[in-house]
Design an enzyme around this catalytic site. Structure first.
Site, PDB file in Angstrom:
ATOM      1  N   SER A 135      45.686  48.054  42.510  1.00 46.24           N
ATOM      2  CA  SER A 135      45.075  46.805  42.944  1.00 46.24           C
ATOM      3  C   SER A 135      45.469  46.574  44.398  1.00 46.24           C
ATOM      4  O   SER A 135      46.657  46.516  44.721  1.00 46.24           O
ATOM      5  CB  SER A 135      45.603  45.674  42.049  1.00 46.24           C
ATOM      6  N   LYS A 163      40.900  42.942  45.886  1.00 44.22           N
ATOM      7  CA  LYS A 163      40.850  41.490  45.740  1.00 44.22           C
ATOM      8  C   LYS A 163      39.794  40.967  46.701  1.00 44.22           C
ATOM      9  O   LYS A 163      39.724  41.425  47.865  1.00 44.22           O
ATOM     10  CB  LYS A 163      42.220  40.883  46.086  1.00 44.22           C
ATOM     11  N   GLU A 213      35.814  41.109  38.219  1.00 40.03           N
ATOM     12  CA  GLU A 213      36.837  40.434  37.422  1.00 40.03           C
ATOM     13  C   GLU A 213      36.946  38.954  37.783  1.00 40.03           C
ATOM     14  O   GLU A 213      37.070  38.600  38.964  1.00 40.03           O
ATOM     15  CB  GLU A 213      38.184  41.142  37.662  1.00 40.03           C
ATOM     16  N   LYS A 262      46.901  41.199  29.668  1.00 39.28           N
ATOM     17  CA  LYS A 262      48.260  41.128  30.220  1.00 39.28           C
ATOM     18  C   LYS A 262      49.116  40.506  29.129  1.00 39.28           C
ATOM     19  O   LYS A 262      48.873  39.359  28.726  1.00 39.28           O
ATOM     20  CB  LYS A 262      48.301  40.248  31.466  1.00 39.28           C
TER      21      LYS A 262
HETATM   22 MG   LIG Z   1      42.871  39.594  37.843  1.00 37.95          MG
END
Ligand SMILES: [Mg+2]
Length: 369
Positions: A135, A163, A213, A262
């Site tokens: 990420s 991101k 996402e 998560k």
């Molecule tokens: Mg996320």
């Protein structure tokens, strides 16, 4: 097994490079480690809550308060044989999933060590190697991000996640696709958009993303379902999925086609596994996300990601992606093929370096007995 001692350790870990999302930029990560002791063994868990209530309403200080003042006393004198009952013991405390997860992880690691079995075996995992991605945060210049992607690909990472936020999206994705036309690519907005951005979000379809996402609100299902009907790109939910029932709602409403699991966000490994099983039954692939965990949380995530429906590469990077020094030995390493080999040592499979915990500790307290 009865817990003889439960201790909290608040760590402040300096990051190798700042990490920026649509919430803002961090240069160090604060996290809570839970140490659970019984019969001479120590189990470790982690609540990677961070200092500010951005990703979640939980912070390192709320985690501390909830474990010390509520969760720890519920475990006093309780006989624990498996992790499931822990989630039930904690059910009278609403929310605070990261606090609950950290305690359950520590207990699970302890049970596995006392049983001399690796965590992934206790969880019912089916892989000895897991695929992994990376990420990458928002940078000051697109060129810095392109350089970061190049480095990550050279290290073998199997997919790139970037991101995004308004004004760091279309131009950035266009540049990435110009330079790397075929790489497995996805984007994470961390709720930076609204349904009023529909026309803008439709443009994302041209980038052939594996998924987009959490574009909309952190607690939304309905607007995501409306958006998913308008997009070819599969939506993946992260922040919105805090429990098994949230997963059920999202799947029933068609709010997403993929779920990022998560265990810290859903209240621990037991709930994470239940959610995984639901997704498997519903043909919704899952992957394991990350929250800048230290090696302790990272090792727990690796064990979880050995379950069969974790078919997409997760965000479980190597230790050195975020930290110069990890608190575990050996650190997590990524193979040139972009995989992580799962340890077969008991529990989390990595030794915890107590001197490193002490080095980065800002406070510690025994909360049980
Ligand atoms: Mg996320």
């Amino acid at each position: 097994m009865r817990l003889e001692r439960l201790e909290l350790v608040h760590l402040k870990l300096p990051l190798v490079h700042f990490f920026e999302t649509s919430f803002g930029r961090v240069t160090e990560h604060e996290t809570i480690i839970v140490r659970a002791e019984s019969s001479g063994a120590v189990g470790y868990g982690e609540a990677p809550a961070s200092a500010a209530p951005s990703y979640s309403y939980e912070t390192v200080r709320t985690v501390w308060h909830i474990i010390r003042d509520f969760l720890a006393r519920k475990l006093q004198g309780v006989e624990i044989l498996k992790p499931g009952p822990i989630a039930e013991i904690f059910s009278s405390v609403r929310g605070h999933n990261m606090a609950k997860a950290a305690v359950e992880m520590a207990v699970l690691d302890l049970l596995a060590k006392l049983d001399r079995k690796p965590l992934h075996v206790i969880l019912g995992g089916t892989r000895d190697e897991i695929p992994t991605g990376i990420s990458l945060g928002i940078e000051d210049r697109i060129g810095d991000l392109l350089h970061g992607i190049e480095k990550a690909l050279a290290k073998g990472y199997q997919r790139i996640k970037v991101k995004i936020k308004p004004r760091w999206d279309i131009d950035v994705l266009t540049e990435i696709r110009r330079r790397f036309s075929n790489i497995p690519l996805m984007a994470d907005a961390n709720s930076a958009y609204g349904l009023s951005d529909l026309d803008h979000l439709k443009k994302f379809d041209e980038f052939n993303l594996m998924m987009l996402e959490q574009p909309l609100d952190y607690d939304d299902y309905v607007d995501h379902a409306k958006l998913q009907r308008e997009l070819r790109t599969p939506l993946c939910l992260d922040e919105s999925i805090r429990s098994y029932n949230d997963g059920r709602r999202a799947i029933e409403l068609g709010s997403c086609k993929i779920i990022n699991i998560k265990q810290a966000r859903v209240g621990g490994p037991y709930n994470a596994k239940m959610l995984h099983n639901l997704c498997a039954k519903s043909n919704v692939p899952v992957w394991c996300g990350g929250l800048l965990e230290s090696g302790i949380g990272r090792a727990h995530n690796i064990a979880l990601a050995t379950l069969p429906n974790f078919t997409l590469p997760g965000d479980i990077s190597a230790s050195d992606r975020y930290y110069h020094e990890d608190v575990i030995d050996p650190p997590v390493r990524v193979t040139p093929q972009g995989t992580i080999k799962v340890s077969n040592e008991p529990g989390i499979g990595h030794a915890v370096l107590e001197d490193r915990l002490q080095k980065y500790c800002v406070r510690r307290e025994v909360v049980l007995p």
